[in-house]
Motif scaffolding. Structure first.
Motif, PDB file in Angstrom:
ATOM      1  N   PHE A 185      -9.300   3.761   2.669  1.00  0.00           N
ATOM      2  CA  PHE A 185      -8.657   3.551   1.480  1.00  0.00           C
ATOM      3  C   PHE A 185      -7.595   2.281   1.550  1.00  0.00           C
ATOM      4  CE2 PHE A 185      -5.330   4.925  -2.029  1.00  0.00           C
ATOM      5  CZ  PHE A 185      -5.866   4.072  -3.005  1.00  0.00           C
ATOM      6  N   GLU A 186      -6.873   2.491   2.670  1.00  0.00           N
ATOM      7  CA  GLU A 186      -6.035   1.119   2.726  1.00  0.00           C
ATOM      8  C   GLU A 186      -6.749  -0.052   3.193  1.00  0.00           C
ATOM      9  OE1 GLU A 186      -3.340   1.704   6.142  1.00  0.00           O
ATOM     10  OE2 GLU A 186      -2.216   0.019   5.307  1.00  0.00           O
ATOM     11  N   PHE A 194      -5.074   1.706  -8.192  1.00  0.00           N
ATOM     12  CA  PHE A 194      -5.447   2.276  -7.042  1.00  0.00           C
ATOM     13  C   PHE A 194      -5.122   3.675  -6.906  1.00  0.00           C
ATOM     14  CE2 PHE A 194      -6.060  -2.070  -5.856  1.00  0.00           C
ATOM     15  CZ  PHE A 194      -7.160  -1.969  -5.079  1.00  0.00           C
ATOM     16  N   LEU A 195      -4.330   4.156  -7.677  1.00  0.00           N
ATOM     17  CA  LEU A 195      -4.021   5.643  -7.598  1.00  0.00           C
ATOM     18  C   LEU A 195      -5.022   6.310  -8.156  1.00  0.00           C
ATOM     19  CD1 LEU A 195      -2.164   8.381  -7.696  1.00  0.00           C
ATOM     20  CD2 LEU A 195      -1.415   7.460  -9.981  1.00  0.00           C
ATOM     21  N   GLN A 231      -0.923  -0.737  -8.917  1.00  0.00           N
ATOM     22  CA  GLN A 231      -0.647   0.479  -8.079  1.00  0.00           C
ATOM     23  C   GLN A 231      -1.310   1.593  -8.798  1.00  0.00           C
ATOM     24  OE1 GLN A 231       3.815   0.410  -7.840  1.00  0.00           O
ATOM     25  NE2 GLN A 231       3.871  -1.272  -6.251  1.00  0.00           N
ATOM     26  N   ASP A 232      -0.962   1.647 -10.013  1.00  0.00           N
ATOM     27  CA  ASP A 232      -1.666   2.559 -10.896  1.00  0.00           C
ATOM     28  C   ASP A 232      -3.149   2.895 -10.724  1.00  0.00           C
ATOM     29  OD1 ASP A 232       0.613   3.599 -11.584  1.00  0.00           O
ATOM     30  OD2 ASP A 232       0.757   2.425 -13.500  1.00  0.00           O
ATOM     31  N   ASP A 283     -14.766   9.808  -6.145  1.00  0.00           N
ATOM     32  CA  ASP A 283     -15.858  10.671  -6.025  1.00  0.00           C
ATOM     33  C   ASP A 283     -16.825  10.635  -7.467  1.00  0.00           C
ATOM     34  OD1 ASP A 283     -14.009  11.806  -7.613  1.00  0.00           O
ATOM     35  OD2 ASP A 283     -14.687  13.861  -7.391  1.00  0.00           O
ATOM     36  N   LYS A 308     -11.843  11.035   0.969  1.00  0.00           N
ATOM     37  CA  LYS A 308     -10.387  10.967   1.006  1.00  0.00           C
ATOM     38  C   LYS A 308     -10.035  10.575   2.441  1.00  0.00           C
ATOM     39  CE  LYS A 308      -9.908  12.847  -3.090  1.00  0.00           C
ATOM     40  NZ  LYS A 308      -9.680  11.895  -4.140  1.00  0.00           N
ATOM     41  N   ASN A 309     -10.480   9.409   2.795  1.00  0.00           N
ATOM     42  CA  ASN A 309     -10.017   8.885   4.053  1.00  0.00           C
ATOM     43  C   ASN A 309      -9.150   7.760   3.742  1.00  0.00           C
ATOM     44  OD1 ASN A 309      -9.938   6.993   6.319  1.00  0.00           O
ATOM     45  ND2 ASN A 309     -11.607   7.920   7.163  1.00  0.00           N
ATOM     46  N   VAL A 310      -7.834   8.155   4.024  1.00  0.00           N
ATOM     47  CA  VAL A 310      -6.830   7.235   3.855  1.00  0.00           C
ATOM     48  C   VAL A 310      -6.803   5.900   4.428  1.00  0.00           C
ATOM     49  CG1 VAL A 310      -4.168   6.948   3.853  1.00  0.00           C
ATOM     50  CG2 VAL A 310      -5.250   9.283   3.436  1.00  0.00           C
ATOM     51  N   TRP A 367      -8.148   6.197  -5.948  1.00  0.00           N
ATOM     52  CA  TRP A 367      -8.086   7.452  -5.164  1.00  0.00           C
ATOM     53  C   TRP A 367      -8.560   8.918  -5.746  1.00  0.00           C
ATOM     54  CZ3 TRP A 367      -7.608   8.608  -0.119  1.00  0.00           C
ATOM     55  CH2 TRP A 367      -7.184   9.744   0.298  1.00  0.00           C
ATOM     56  N   GLN A 368      -7.927   9.027  -6.894  1.00  0.00           N
ATOM     57  CA  GLN A 368      -8.401  10.239  -7.581  1.00  0.00           C
ATOM     58  C   GLN A 368      -9.723  10.450  -7.968  1.00  0.00           C
ATOM     59  OE1 GLN A 368      -5.361   9.802 -10.760  1.00  0.00           O
ATOM     60  NE2 GLN A 368      -3.716  11.326  -9.499  1.00  0.00           N
ATOM     61  N   LYS A 369     -10.354   8.979  -8.560  1.00  0.00           N
ATOM     62  CA  LYS A 369     -11.657   9.278  -9.019  1.00  0.00           C
ATOM     63  C   LYS A 369     -12.628   8.773  -8.170  1.00  0.00           C
ATOM     64  CE  LYS A 369      -9.892  10.573 -13.024  1.00  0.00           C
ATOM     65  NZ  LYS A 369     -10.558  12.113 -13.457  1.00  0.00           N
ATOM     66  N   HIS A 371      -7.835  -1.443  -0.224  1.00  0.00           N
ATOM     67  CA  HIS A 371      -6.922  -1.830  -0.910  1.00  0.00           C
ATOM     68  C   HIS A 371      -6.320  -3.165  -0.255  1.00  0.00           C
ATOM     69  CE1 HIS A 371      -2.245  -2.372  -1.436  1.00  0.00           C
ATOM     70  NE2 HIS A 371      -2.372  -1.917  -2.773  1.00  0.00           N
ATOM     71  N   PHE A 425       0.769  -1.096  -0.015  1.00  0.00           N
ATOM     72  CA  PHE A 425      -0.051  -0.192  -0.034  1.00  0.00           C
ATOM     73  C   PHE A 425       0.981   1.360   0.080  1.00  0.00           C
ATOM     74  CE2 PHE A 425      -2.685   3.135   2.305  1.00  0.00           C
ATOM     75  CZ  PHE A 425      -3.540   3.274   1.181  1.00  0.00           C
ATOM     76  N   VAL A 462       1.487   2.717  -3.228  1.00  0.00           N
ATOM     77  CA  VAL A 462       0.276   3.336  -3.823  1.00  0.00           C
ATOM     78  C   VAL A 462       0.389   4.850  -3.335  1.00  0.00           C
ATOM     79  CG1 VAL A 462      -2.122   3.495  -3.918  1.00  0.00           C
ATOM     80  CG2 VAL A 462      -1.059   1.384  -4.127  1.00  0.00           C
TER      81      VAL A 462
END
Lengths: 272, 192
Positions: B33-34, B66-67, B63-64, B74, B28-30, B70-72, B37, A64, A67
């Motif tokens: 998100f983890e 999940f990037l 990884q991309d 919403d 946007k809560n990390v 995170w960005q999208k 993941h 993670f 990421v």
């Protein structure tokens, strides 16, 4: 359609594959919220597909932190994406008291640890289990704080750099109360836009930031303030121009080739 | 003023776990998100590996993915489908983009996209023996046509019409066969 009919129709399998029409998707999503049997069926189908997918890799270590690194790098260095910072004060102050924040964070962490320790003394066997959970939560919390701290530091590095000019953009006729600050790091060629006083854009419209040179008047788009709202109002954009002024206009979603001057919300020159 | 409008906070306490995590991700809560993941990374990496057939590349693309998640986040709308389906769709697109890249074409000229066939044919070596044995046992019980169909619909991103073309079957058969295949697979998994 009864539960059995829906289950045996094969539609739920296609729903998980994402192959139904948008309308049917919405209908099934609605059914799932109200019907436990259908929800269970969909979850079972999903589990099979997930299991198949999982079996197709031998790599058990999905890191993670890699990421997170990508997110930070992408936000700060490459991509003019939204930076979600809630703290207004941290942006407005030129120097942010990180040492104090870190001190308070350390004190908070110490207090939490102290709490865990205290509980342990009272009930060892009970706490043995809960402390593991607490530590996990603490680990998550620290990880989150580190991440947020890290990208705030990067952002603030731009804002507080000795190469950074601060330009105030004043509200124009359409929105006299708006006031936007631009932090322009002329070395790294980035601008941080603190746009929190702009009104919420109407649906289908987006704010667009312009760099202007004055003689002759030439606008160059720096990017859009996508998903602007009361929480997301701090943005990092590239600026490779020799800007003499900055302005923000309201444009149709996707942005415009040239600014709509009737919708010019804020404007300010860089020679301040 | 418009920007001072407050929105209602979601009722996190009464939400199912996944819905809660997804809502928190959108905010946007990390930590959420983890958690997501942890729940999905291995599956998504596997789904990508179905297409690119390279563990290292699959991990990088994962990884991309999940990037982008995170960005999208919403833009994800639960009314339009499952969160896993949304993830799978992003993963598929990224993996397919990669297979169209020069890097892939130069490295994998003779690569077959038929992952299951590839895995079934993979020699049992090293520490992966048990891992592949498990899948083998599962898939051996499925007819070859099932494997092709599931692969097409879930991992290659084919539409029903594409899958019907690929397998030379009537489009009306795709839905029922897919249902039967997954049913069979579920049965096999229950006996694992």
């Amino acid at each position: 359609m009864s539960n059995e009919e829906l289950i045996s129709s094969g539609e739920l399998e296609l729903y998980v594959a994402g192959l139904l029409s948008e309308e049917r998707n919405q209908q099934i999503a609605e059914i799932i919220t109200q019907n436990k049997a259908i929800k269970k069926e969909v979850e079972d189908i999903e589990n099979v597909v997930m299991r198949l997918a999982r079996e197709s890799t031998i790599n058990n270590n999905q890191d993670f932190s890699e990421v997170l690194k990508k997110i930070v790098t992408n936000r700060i260095e490459d991509d003019p994406k939204i930076i979600s910072l809630d703290s207004k004060a941290s942006v407005e102050q030129k120097s942010f008291p990180f040492s104090k924040v870190a001190g308070w964070a350390a004190a908070a962490v110490f207090l939490i640890l102290f709490g865990i320790q205290f509980k342990t003394n009272n009930d060892i066997s009970k706490t043995l289990n809960t402390s593991i959970e607490d530590k996990e939560a603490l680990k998550d919390s620290i990880q989150k704080q580190n991440f947020e701290l890290n990208y705030k530091e990067n952002l603030l590095a731009t804002i507080t750099s000795e190469h950074t000019k601060i330009i105030e953009l004043a509200g124009q006729d359409i929105s006299p109360s708006s006031q936007v600050k631009v932090f322009w790091d002329t070395k790294k060629r980035k601008v941080v836009i603190d746009a929190k006083t702009l009104p919420q854009p109407p649906k289908g419209m987006v704010y667009q930031v312009w760099s202007l040179t004055l003689e002759p008047l030439t606008p160059t788009s720096l990017g859009l303030l996508e998903n602007y709202n009361s929480k997301n109002n701090l943005f990092v954009l590239e600026n490779t121009n020799t800007s003499e002024a900055f302005g923000i206009t309201l444009e149709p979603a996707g942005g415009s080739q040239s600014p709509t001057l009737e919708k010019l919300y804020v404007l300010g020159t860089t020679d301040v | 003023m418009n920007y001072l409008i407050f929105t209602a906070q979601p009722d996190f306490e009464n939400m199912p776990e996944l819905d809660r995590l997804v809502q928190q991700l959108k905010d946007k809560n990390v930590v959420a998100f983890e958690e997501l993941h942890k729940m999905y990374a291995k599956n998504i990496c596997g789904a990508i590996n179905v297409i690119v057939n390279d563990e290292t590349i699959a991990q990088e693309i994962c990884q991309d993915v999940f990037l982008k998640v995170w960005q999208k986040a919403d833009t994800y709308n639960p009314k339009k489908g499952r969160f896993f389906t949304w993830l799978l769709n992003i993963a598929r697109n990224k993996a397919i983009d990669y297979t169209r890249s020069k890097r892939f074409k130069t490295q994998k000229k003779n690569h077959s996209l038929d992952l299951f066939v590839h895995i079934l044919e993979k020699p049992n070596e090293g520490s992966n023996v048990e891992h592949y044995e498990c899948l083998k046992r599962m898939l051996k019980r499925l007819k070859e046509k099932c494997v092709e169909l599931i692969n097409a619909l879930y991992f290659k991103g084919c539409t029903q019409a594409d899958a019907a073309d690929l397998l030379s079957i009537p489009i009306g058969t795709v839905k029922s066969r897919n249902r039967n295949c997954l049913k069979e697979l579920r049965k096999n998994l229950e006996h694992e």
